[in-house]
Design an enzyme around this catalytic site. Sequence first.
Site, mmCIF file in Angstrom:
data_model
loop_
_atom_site.group_PDB
_atom_site.id
_atom_site.type_symbol
_atom_site.label_atom_id
_atom_site.label_comp_id
_atom_site.label_asym_id
_atom_site.label_seq_id
_atom_site.Cartn_x
_atom_site.Cartn_y
_atom_site.Cartn_z
ATOM 1 N N ARG A 9 0.710 -0.982 -0.151
ATOM 2 C CA ARG A 9 0.007 -0.032 -0.306
ATOM 3 C C ARG A 9 1.200 1.444 -0.054
ATOM 4 N NH1 ARG A 9 -2.462 -0.772 5.452
ATOM 5 N NH2 ARG A 9 -0.506 -1.539 5.700
ATOM 6 N N GLU A 11 6.959 6.840 11.806
ATOM 7 C CA GLU A 11 7.142 8.394 12.891
ATOM 8 C C GLU A 11 8.149 9.125 12.765
ATOM 9 O OE1 GLU A 11 5.528 7.063 16.954
ATOM 10 O OE2 GLU A 11 7.967 7.060 17.247
ATOM 11 N N ASN A 13 7.263 24.836 10.930
ATOM 12 C CA ASN A 13 7.992 25.600 9.593
ATOM 13 C C ASN A 13 7.318 24.644 8.734
ATOM 14 O OD1 ASN A 13 7.506 27.792 10.984
ATOM 15 N ND2 ASN A 13 9.725 27.656 11.291
ATOM 16 N N HIS A 52 20.527 30.458 7.245
ATOM 17 C CA HIS A 52 20.454 31.245 8.456
ATOM 18 C C HIS A 52 20.438 31.177 9.645
ATOM 19 C CE1 HIS A 52 16.977 32.048 4.513
ATOM 20 N NE2 HIS A 52 18.387 33.168 5.160
ATOM 21 N N LYS A 93 16.611 22.950 15.816
ATOM 22 C CA LYS A 93 15.920 22.368 14.755
ATOM 23 C C LYS A 93 15.958 20.958 14.695
ATOM 24 C CE LYS A 93 16.230 26.737 12.175
ATOM 25 N NZ LYS A 93 16.773 28.116 10.577
ATOM 26 N N HIS A 132 22.057 27.159 9.235
ATOM 27 C CA HIS A 132 20.565 26.531 8.783
ATOM 28 C C HIS A 132 20.653 26.967 6.969
ATOM 29 C CE1 HIS A 132 17.426 23.821 7.282
ATOM 30 N NE2 HIS A 132 18.578 23.026 7.720
ATOM 31 N N TYR A 145 10.261 22.017 9.140
ATOM 32 C CA TYR A 145 11.295 21.380 10.733
ATOM 33 C C TYR A 145 10.611 22.464 11.983
ATOM 34 C CZ TYR A 145 11.993 26.508 8.433
ATOM 35 O OH TYR A 145 11.884 28.077 8.296
ATOM 36 N N LYS A 185 17.866 39.089 -0.393
ATOM 37 C CA LYS A 185 18.395 39.297 1.741
ATOM 38 C C LYS A 185 19.725 38.050 1.777
ATOM 39 C CE LYS A 185 16.005 38.034 5.695
ATOM 40 N NZ LYS A 185 14.277 38.199 6.541
ATOM 41 N N ASP A 186 18.766 37.315 0.526
ATOM 42 C CA ASP A 186 20.139 36.078 1.453
ATOM 43 C C ASP A 186 21.628 36.343 0.478
ATOM 44 O OD1 ASP A 186 18.452 34.832 2.705
ATOM 45 O OD2 ASP A 186 18.237 33.577 1.460
#
Length: 183
Positions: free
Chosen positions: A23, A28, A49, A62, A72, A119, A132, A169-170
């Site tokens: 299937r 988990e 997020n 970041h 995270k 990260h 995350y 921005k980055d």
Amino acid sequence: MTIEQTPLEGCYLIKPAVFNDDRGYFFESYNQEKFDNLLGNNIRFVQDNQSYSVKGTLRGLHFQKGEHAQAKLVRVVKGEVLDVAVDMRPGSVTFGQHFSALLTESNQLQMFVPRGFAHGFVVLSDEAIFFYKCDNFYNKASEGGLHYADPTLNIDWKLPHDELVVSEKDKVLPYFEGTEAFF
């Protein structure tokens, strides 16, 4: 669920037990008790997020600084990304080092990125959904980052720089030199 220490102190790869049959599969993706037992500490996640990105999208590097620093637990729901963690903790034996891992929907790997790390990730598939958990709430005044093309870090993003899709921005984030005071 199994855990593997990466070369960076406190950063881990986590592989869930996946149960496949005709299937599909079941696993988990998170269990607080098992997670605490594997890491040997008590992390409480407070925010989830998710992002959708197309091939070549690079998000990062970041971090949140000070009292708003975040640990995270990251994974890919769809697609394939190169995930990168940079140890920004002055005094850490792995300070200034980075580690990258291929996270995909098929390998189901997750990376635990502790507080005090920068990260980021780049999408290697046509599209990706990245998910995350964070152990602290986002605080705009505490955000920081490192330039993805920092020559000191010399991260191999697996794609040519002219194929990377990077936010304005980055593109203007600072280089690693002089960032020791962030944490």
